[in-house]
Every structure is written in C-alpha cells, then in structure tokens.
Enzyme design. Structure first.
Site, PDB file in Angstrom:
ATOM      1  N   LEU A 351       0.753  -1.041  -0.110  1.00 20.46           N
ATOM      2  CA  LEU A 351      -0.072  -0.072  -0.058  1.00 20.46           C
ATOM      3  C   LEU A 351       0.966   1.297   0.121  1.00 20.46           C
ATOM      4  O   LEU A 351       0.443   2.251  -0.496  1.00 20.46           O
ATOM      5  CB  LEU A 351      -1.009  -0.068   1.176  1.00 20.46           C
ATOM      6  CG  LEU A 351      -1.923  -0.757   1.434  1.00 20.46           C
ATOM      7  CD1 LEU A 351      -2.664  -1.013   2.541  1.00 20.46           C
ATOM      8  CD2 LEU A 351      -3.056  -0.547   0.250  1.00 20.46           C
ATOM      9  N   GLY A 352       2.023   1.009   0.731  1.00 20.89           N
ATOM     10  CA  GLY A 352       2.751   2.291   0.771  1.00 20.89           C
ATOM     11  C   GLY A 352       4.130   2.078   1.472  1.00 20.89           C
ATOM     12  O   GLY A 352       4.339   0.960   2.240  1.00 20.89           O
ATOM     13  N   GLY A 354       6.539   3.968   4.249  1.00 23.62           N
ATOM     14  CA  GLY A 354       6.723   5.171   4.939  1.00 23.62           C
ATOM     15  C   GLY A 354       7.941   5.106   5.753  1.00 23.62           C
ATOM     16  O   GLY A 354       8.759   4.348   5.504  1.00 23.62           O
ATOM     17  N   GLY A 355       8.227   6.146   6.548  1.00 25.86           N
ATOM     18  CA  GLY A 355       9.459   6.228   7.274  1.00 25.86           C
ATOM     19  C   GLY A 355       9.743   5.009   8.045  1.00 25.86           C
ATOM     20  O   GLY A 355      10.999   4.652   8.237  1.00 25.86           O
ATOM     21  N   PHE A 356       8.624   4.432   8.500  1.00 24.67           N
ATOM     22  CA  PHE A 356       8.956   3.303   9.388  1.00 24.67           C
ATOM     23  C   PHE A 356       8.995   1.940   8.708  1.00 24.67           C
ATOM     24  O   PHE A 356       9.242   0.807   9.416  1.00 24.67           O
ATOM     25  CB  PHE A 356       8.085   3.394  10.481  1.00 24.67           C
ATOM     26  CG  PHE A 356       8.347   4.524  11.505  1.00 24.67           C
ATOM     27  CD1 PHE A 356       9.458   4.948  12.115  1.00 24.67           C
ATOM     28  CD2 PHE A 356       7.520   5.540  11.619  1.00 24.67           C
ATOM     29  CE1 PHE A 356       9.576   5.884  12.819  1.00 24.67           C
ATOM     30  CE2 PHE A 356       7.458   6.508  12.103  1.00 24.67           C
ATOM     31  CZ  PHE A 356       8.765   6.935  12.848  1.00 24.67           C
ATOM     32  N   GLY A 357       8.461   1.713   7.492  1.00 26.45           N
ATOM     33  CA  GLY A 357       8.342   0.462   6.987  1.00 26.45           C
ATOM     34  C   GLY A 357       7.433   0.496   5.869  1.00 26.45           C
ATOM     35  O   GLY A 357       6.676   1.254   5.680  1.00 26.45           O
ATOM     36  N   VAL A 359       3.897  -0.977   4.032  1.00 26.90           N
ATOM     37  CA  VAL A 359       2.616  -1.455   4.890  1.00 26.90           C
ATOM     38  C   VAL A 359       1.917  -2.175   3.394  1.00 26.90           C
ATOM     39  O   VAL A 359       2.078  -1.712   2.270  1.00 26.90           O
ATOM     40  CB  VAL A 359       1.656   0.064   5.012  1.00 26.90           C
ATOM     41  CG1 VAL A 359       0.355  -0.574   5.413  1.00 26.90           C
ATOM     42  CG2 VAL A 359       2.494   0.933   5.633  1.00 26.90           C
ATOM     43  N   LYS A 374       1.818  -3.721   8.655  1.00 29.72           N
ATOM     44  CA  LYS A 374       3.008  -2.845   8.617  1.00 29.72           C
ATOM     45  C   LYS A 374       4.077  -3.379   9.144  1.00 29.72           C
ATOM     46  O   LYS A 374       3.883  -3.963  10.252  1.00 29.72           O
ATOM     47  CB  LYS A 374       2.754  -1.565   9.338  1.00 29.72           C
ATOM     48  CG  LYS A 374       3.731  -0.537   9.355  1.00 29.72           C
ATOM     49  CD  LYS A 374       3.633   0.897   9.732  1.00 29.72           C
ATOM     50  CE  LYS A 374       4.272   1.831   9.125  1.00 29.72           C
ATOM     51  NZ  LYS A 374       3.719   3.292   8.878  1.00 29.72           N
ATOM     52  N   ASP A 471       4.701  12.068  14.957  1.00 27.80           N
ATOM     53  CA  ASP A 471       4.737  11.860  13.447  1.00 27.80           C
ATOM     54  C   ASP A 471       3.663  12.445  12.682  1.00 27.80           C
ATOM     55  O   ASP A 471       2.945  11.438  12.081  1.00 27.80           O
ATOM     56  CB  ASP A 471       5.626  10.687  13.200  1.00 27.80           C
ATOM     57  CG  ASP A 471       6.226  10.741  12.042  1.00 27.80           C
ATOM     58  OD1 ASP A 471       6.536  11.844  11.354  1.00 27.80           O
ATOM     59  OD2 ASP A 471       6.475   9.886  11.100  1.00 27.80           O
TER      60      ASP A 471
END
Ligand SMILES: *[C@@H]1O[C@H](CO)[C@@H](O)[C@H](O)[C@H]1NC(C)=O
Ligand SMILES: *[C@@H]1O[C@H](CO)[C@@H](O)[C@H](O)[C@H]1NC(C)=O
Ligand SMILES: *[C@@H]1O[C@H](CO)[C@@H](O)[C@H](O)[C@H]1NC(C)=O
Ligand SMILES: *[C@@H]1O[C@H](CO)[C@@H](O)[C@H](O)[C@H]1NC(C)=O
Ligand SMILES: *[C@@H]1O[C@H](CO)[C@@H](O)[C@H](O)[C@H]1NC(C)=O
Ligand SMILES: *[C@@H]1O[C@H](CO)[C@@H](O)[C@H](O)[C@H]1NC(C)=O
Ligand SMILES: *[C@@H]1O[C@H](CO)[C@@H](O)[C@H](O)[C@H]1NC(C)=O
Ligand SMILES: *[C@@H]1O[C@H](CO)[C@@H](O)[C@H](O)[C@H]1NC(C)=O
Ligand SMILES: CC(=O)N[C@H]1CO[C@H](CO)[C@@H](O)[C@@H]1O
Length: 664
Positions: A351-352, A354-357, A359, A374, A471
C-alpha cells in the site's frame, strides 16, 4: 518426641496407600471420587479425567484442594519443604496454536473471581499482577508467548512468584540422564507428561522437572531457582491448578496429582491413570477417507465462522465492558497468518512505504478481515521491549479518529503491526494528486482537520497516560469509508527514540514537522505534536508540502509562503488554488491563524490541543495574532531559548524560525 513419632507413623502409613491419605500428603491417580473444589469450567469425567478447560473464549477452570494447608512448620516458622508431582495433557484444535496455559499454584486465596483468563492463566489480573500481597507461588505450563510478560516462547515452563512474569523459565523439555543433552517436549502435543516440583525449606531451592509420562524422573531439573518462599507464602494456603484459554479452543487435562509436605510426593500409579481423548480424525473406514476433503472444508469453514464470531464477540464486549477490553489486550497474530494474508508480503499488496516500514494490504485467513499490515524493521531489543509495552497499552485505545490497531506480531528484528484497513487511503494522496480538480472540498478538509484535532486531544489528554504521536503529517492520516480523518502510526516514533544510544539524541519525525526545541533537546512533548499539527493545518489548507527543494537550490518553505501572504494581507491567496473561491473564508482564516499559533517557535506560545479544539469548534475566539508579536523580538528570543546558529541552519523545522525572524 511422641508427637513426631506419631507424625512419622502417619507418613509411613500414607506411603502404603495410593489415595488421599491426609491433608498434607495425597495422591490421585485419576480423579474419580476425588474431594476437590472445582470452579469455572473444571469438571471430572466419569473416567476420572480432570478437565480444567474445554472450549474457547477465555475460559477459566480451577481444581483446588479443599483444605488449606499450613506451610510454616519449621521450628523458626519458615516455609516447610514440599514436593508435588502431576500428570497433565494439553490438546488444541489447532496444533499450531494453544492458548493460554495452565499452572500449579500455592496461593493465599482460593477465590479467583477477579482473575483474568488468557495470559493471566486464571490466577491474577492486570492490576494485581506483581503485587506482593498475592502470596502466590506457581509453576506455569505456558503455550502462548506474551511478550508483555516477557515470555521466552510459546512452549515454556516457568516459576512464578506473585506475578506471571516468570522469575525463571525454560523451553519445555528435559535433560537426558545418559548424555546430558536437552530434549524438547511440546506441551500441546496431546500426550500425557509428568512434572515434578520440589522446594527445599533449608536451602530454599525450587526445582521443576518434566518428562514424558513413562520416562523416569530426570536427574537434572529443567528449572532450578533459589528463592525463599518464606517471603511469599502465608498460612493457611491453598494448593491446586488453574488454566485459562484465549480465543482458540484448547483443553487442559490433569490425569494425576500427588503432593506431600516435608517428604517426597507419593508415586502416581501410571497404570491407573485415565486415558486422554484422541486427537485428530478417527482412522479407518473408506468412507471416511473419501469424505475427508469435504469434512476438512467443513472444518475450515466452521473454524472461520468461529473466528468471525469471536472477533465480532470480542468487539462487542470491548465496547460494552471495560474488563473485557483490558483482559484481551491487543490481539497477537501468528506470523503465518500475516504471511498468508499478504501472500508472503508480495509487492502487489504493497500500500505504501513510510518512514518506518512497508505497509501491505492483507486479508486475514479465517476471519477474512481486511487489514493493513505494517512491517517495521528494528534491531534494538531494548526499544522493542518498551515499545511492545506501549503497543499493548495503545492497542486498547479506541477512538473514532484513531486507526484501530488490531494487534502485532514480533519476529527476530521485525515488528509487525496490524491495523484496520482504511479503504480510502491516506490524506496526502488527495492533497497532492495532480489533477486540476481537488477531490477534497473545503468542508471535507475542515472536517478532517477537526477529526485529527479530536484524535490528538484524545491521545494527549483523555487516555490514562499522555501518548505523544511524534509523527503527525498528511501521509499518516487515513480516511475511513465515510471520509473521516483518522490518525495512524501513533507511538511508532517512540521505538526509534529508544533505538538510538543515550548519547546521541536522534530526532525522530519528519523534516518540516519537527519543533525547534525538539531538535535542540531531542525530547518529544505534547507541544511538539502541536507544532506538527500546525504544519499539518497549512498542508491541508494550501495543498502543499511543508518543505520542498527547488532546482535553484533554494528551499520552498510553506511557512514563509503563508507568512508572507499574512503580512501582505492576502492570506486567502495562500489557499490551495483548487479551493480558491469555493471555501468558507472564516473557517479558512481560523485555520491559518491557528496554524501559525501552533507553529510558534517557543513551546509555551502554542496552544494545547484542548485549546486548539475549542478554537476550531468556535467555543473560544482565537487570540489576536497581532502583527506577529513574535517577529520583532525573534532573534533575541531565540538566543534566550538557546538556539545556536548551527542548529538554526539545520534544514528541518526552520521554515518557521527564519521566516518569523525575517518576516517583517
Ligand atoms: C469437551 O467438549 C466437547 C464439546 O463440548 C465434548 O464433546 C467433549 O467430550 C469434551 N471433552 C471432555 C474430555 O470433557
Ligand atoms: C471434602 O473435604 C472437605 C474439607 O476437608 C470436607 O469438609 C468434606 O466433607 C469432604 N467431602 C467429601 C465428600 O469427602
Ligand atoms: C470472591 O471474591 C469476590 C470479589 O472479591 C466476591 O464478590 C465473592 O463473594 C467472593 N466469593 C466467595 C465465594 O467468597
Ligand atoms: C496490592 O494489593 C493490595 C491489596 O489488594 C492493595 O491494597 C495495594 O494497593 C496493592 N499494591 C499495589 C502496588 O498495587
Ligand atoms: C527446542 O525448542 C526451542 C524453542 O522452540 C528451539 O529453539 C530449540 O532449537 C529446540 N531444540 C532442539 C534440540 O530441538
Ligand atoms: C534440586 O536439584 C539439584 C540438582 O539436581 C539438587 O542438588 C537439589 O537437591 C534439588 N533440590 C530439590 C529441593 O529438589
Ligand atoms: C527465608 O526468609 C525467612 C524470613 O522471611 C528467614 O527467617 C530465613 O532465614 C530465610 N531463609 C534463608 C535460607 O535465607
Ligand atoms: C507580498 O507583497 C510584496 C510587496 O507588495 C510582494 O513583492 C510579494 O510578492 C507579496 N508576496 C506574496 C506571497 O504575494
Ligand atoms: C473520495 C473517495 O474515494 N471516497 C471513497 C471512500 O471509500 C468508499 C468505500 O470504499 C467509496 O465508496 C468512496 O467513493
């Protein structure tokens, strides 16, 4: 002494019998006719099998020796030696998962009506776990890994003192006498196994040993802990067994039990033990072979339905009764299920990033629930532990403006978080998509702004402890089916706060949203969230990212841009061009002014989320931002609060500061 002689006689008499020979010494080989206090789901079958729990959904069963015992019999009043042996069996519908476990206990109380099932094994609850006034000693056979209790795995034996946080634990198994090698045993294999527990009142040593039913007692104990039980047990105390299930049907059986104070527990007569029920499908018959696939399908469908029902049931109870909520905590997922749900974390489900991992979208096997999964990679165990504790607590947060966190799973250096799937995706997609026409009108944006303010207020003030999001930004805001804004990813940044060493205060957050004092001190606070919220307000109103590198090397800073319009008295021109002319000017003005207030470089100049909410609701008029009271005094002000030029040139959050200082 005649009295001691008398006792000795009693003891040796006891040795001859195999059945209930007195309060302090007894042996049950099968439980037909046994005098036990049973509660919860515990029953004794006609064959003499003691079924502690048989079924699903957080059941609890206890079997307790009806007469409380006096353990403090040594001349100095300390706790006497004792010895226990028992034969148990654990069977689970699903061979991969058993929930939760069983325990032998010595306890001051025989009233466990306040105890929780699942990880508390029907002995304690989340409030009294760890409290010294429990006066409980227990040996747990735990088939589920509860990271919040620091369980080592999902198949372990532990020694518990007043808490299910074991003092010592080990993978279930035994040390072979001949080779000294460790052999694993699977607690939920459905096979009968035997456990010995002994305590020596002299050297205060607790030994726990286990072995397959027909094997002799291994010489080397599985667990050996020196712990003075005189500091734990008080007279009179009850002895017995407790077990608890979670959402998966697991049966906990006891086949035999013997106990003795101040001598070795009598032998259990293995020949007399009842048989455990068979596990798995019955063999033979050709018809059976043919219908196996059909029955398998029926079984799977049934399981799916049960899980759906359970999930629904859980939800329903979670909303109705706080106790249930607390008791369940967030769901812990099997990695296998998450792997299947995302077809092995395939890119087509991404799905995407992000900064943390990354998804992924997934559909949970069984419940068919759509989820967002995630995957956060993380190397620091330290941070992970604290984070899990926070996840456990945050997982209980329920608010319509937060993305529900359903649970998590943990792998070596990976944390996997499972959220409700939000069909309409994240807000940034609507703000920054290229077409001429905006897909979000002003009313929708204003609605989302208020949603997020409400969600953030809840995190900051309405939960039992302050949760800092750390965040906030458009890509962390998700839209549900009704286009309501929901905050996602709360608390994740914390993991990274703790991930870095103590010397380096690594600032966590996203460039452009980090408050100046956070760069300086590395510390997040509700007011650093308010700062990021201010930036988010500008982002939503202007439809622009807070910071953008231009080809000329000059950064575009959204705050500079808005402030310039503010000074020129042309604020409405700062609005997203797609909104200009179609928007409630009063609301837009309110949002711009609130944004600038939230972006105040000095934390105390910013409103709290409670105040921000009041401004947005129109309950309180926004204070006059009169000619940027800040700007004139800004340079000296910033020196006052200790900004060094080097920090000021740090290209993260300083759109605000440079603009305010040079704004006029
Ligand atoms: C467990 O429950 C099931 C269904 O309720 C029943 O058929 C079975 O006999 C029970 N097992 C024992 C050992 O009581
Ligand atoms: C079971 O034990 C309790 C307590 O020792 C006693 O009061 C009761 O009479 C016993 N019941 C039977 C059936 O032996
Ligand atoms: C057990 O404790 C609960 C709550 O403390 C109490 O309401 C209940 O009456 C007790 N039950 C017995 C049998 O004492
Ligand atoms: C421990 O339990 C006792 C009795 O229930 C209670 O009074 C006390 O406050 C508890 N202590 C803690 C630290 O929770
Ligand atoms: C025993 O089980 C543990 C935990 O599942 C595992 O780490 C270990 O390798 C196993 N040991 C043997 C000898 O199979
Ligand atoms: C515990 O095990 C150790 C090692 O085998 C042994 O020396 C000790 O006597 C045992 N203690 C008890 C209380 O069984
Ligand atoms: C155990 O604790 C009791 C008091 O709680 C103390 O009297 C006794 O000496 C202790 N035993 C050992 C072996 O330390
Ligand atoms: C603000 O006004 C000045 C002077 O009139 C002008 O040069 C500048 O472009 C204006 N800024 C914006 C963002 O419109
Ligand atoms: C604007 C938008 O995309 N809205 C969609 C949100 O999700 C629901 C349900 O999936 C759709 O019906 C809407 O069109």
């Amino acid at each position: 002494m005649p009295m001691e002689f008398f006792l000795l006689c009693l003891l040796s008499l006891g040795n001859l019998a195999t059945f209930a020979t007195g309060d302090d010494r007894f042996a049950y080989s099968g439980f037909t006719g046994a005098n036990l206090t049973l509660d919860g789901t515990a029953t004794v079958t006609p064959e003499g099998l003691l079924v502690l729990t048989n079924g699903t959904a957080n059941l609890i069963g206890h079997a307790i020796n009806p007469t409380p015992l006096h353990f403090r019999r040594r001349p100095d009043g300390t706790v006497e030696s004792f010895s226990v042996s028992f034969v148990f069996g654990i069977q689970s519908i699903n061979p991969d998962v058993s929930v939760d476990g069983m325990a032998f206990f010595v306890s001051r109380s025989n009233n466990f009506s306040n105890a929780f099932a699942s990880q508390f094994l029907g002995l304690l609850n989340d409030q009294n776990d760890g409290n010294k006034s429990n006066h409980i000693f227990a040996v747990e056979l735990d088939t589920f890994q509860n990271t919040e209790l620091q369980d080592i795995n999902d198949n372990h034996v532990g020694i518990d003192i007043n808490s299910l946080h074991s003092k010592q634990s080990h993978s279930a198994g035994f040390y072979e006498d001949s080779s000294g090698a460790f052999k694993n045993l699977s607690l939920n294999s459905g096979e009968a196994m035997r456990v010995w527990v002994s305590y020596d009142g002299g050297d205060t040593q607790i030994n726990v040993t286990m072995a397959p039913l027909r094997a002799a007692k291994p010489a080397r104990p599985l667990l050996s802990l020196t712990y003075n039980l005189s500091a734990v047990l008080i007279d009179p105390a009850y002895i017995g067994f407790s077990s608890a299930t979670g959402p998966v049907s697991t049966r906990y059986f006891l086949l035999g039990w013997s106990f003795s104070l101040n001598s070795l527990a009598p032998d259990i007569d293995i020949a007399k033990l009842p048989k455990l029920p068979r596990v798995g499908p019955k063999p033979s018959s050709r018809i059976l072979v043919i219908i196996t696939p059909i029955s398998t399908a029926v079984f799977i469908i049934t399981m799916g339905t049960i899980i759906i029902l359970l999930v629904l049931r859980r939800r329903r109870y979670a909303e109705l009764r706080e106790d249930w909520e607390v008791e369940f905590g967030p769901h812990r997922y099997k990695y296998k299920d998450l792997y299947q749900a995302t077809e092995g974390f395939r890119n087509k489900h991404l799905l995407g990033v992000g900064g943390f991992g990354k998804v992924y979208k997934g559909v949970l096997p069984g419940s068919k629930l759509e989820v967002a999964v995630k995957v956060v990679s993380h190397d620091s165990r330290q941070g992970m532990k604290e984070f899990i504790t926070e996840v456990v607590s945050i997982g209980r947060l329920r608010h319509r403006n937060l993305v529900p966190l359903l649970g998590y799973c943990r792998r070596k250096h990976e944390l996997i978080l499972v959220y409700d799937y939000m069909p309409n995706g994240s807000l940034d997609k609507y703000l920054y998509h290229d077409g001429e026409k905006s897909t979000l009108d002003w009313a929708q944006r204003f609605q989302i702004i208020r949603d997020i303010a409400r969600g953030l207020l809840y995190l900051h003030e309405k939960w039992e402890k302050v949760v800092i999001h750390r965040d906030i930004k458009a890509s962390n805001i998700l839209l549900d089916i009704n286009m309501n804004g929901r905050l996602g990813d709360f608390g994740l940044a914390r993991l990274y706060d703790h991930g870095s060493g103590p010397q380096t205060t690594r600032v966590v957050g996203t460039i452009g949203y980090i408050a100046p004092e956070m760069v300086r001190t590395g510390k997040a606070s509700p007011l650093t969230d308010v700062f990021a919220f201010g930036m988010f307000l500008l982002e939503v109103s202007c439809g622009r990212r807070p910071f953008k590198e231009t080809s000329t090397g000059q950064g575009f800073r959204l705050v500079d841009f808005v402030l310039e319009h503010w000074h020129n008295g042309s604020l409405m021109e700062a609005l997203d061009t797609r909104l200009q002319g179609h928007c409630n000017v009063n609301e837009a003005c309110l949002v711009f002014n609130l944004a600038l207030l939230c972006l105040h470089p000095v934390p105390n100049g910013r409103p709290s989320m409670r105040q921000a909410m009041q401004y947005l609701d129109g309950d309180t008029p926004l204070p006059e931002l009169a000619p940027m009271g800040l700007s004139g005094s800004m340079p000296s002000l910033m020196q006052d609060i200790g900004f060094s030029p080097s920090v000021m040139s740090y290209p993260t959050s300083f759109g605000t500061i440079s603009s305010l200082s040079g704004g006029r």
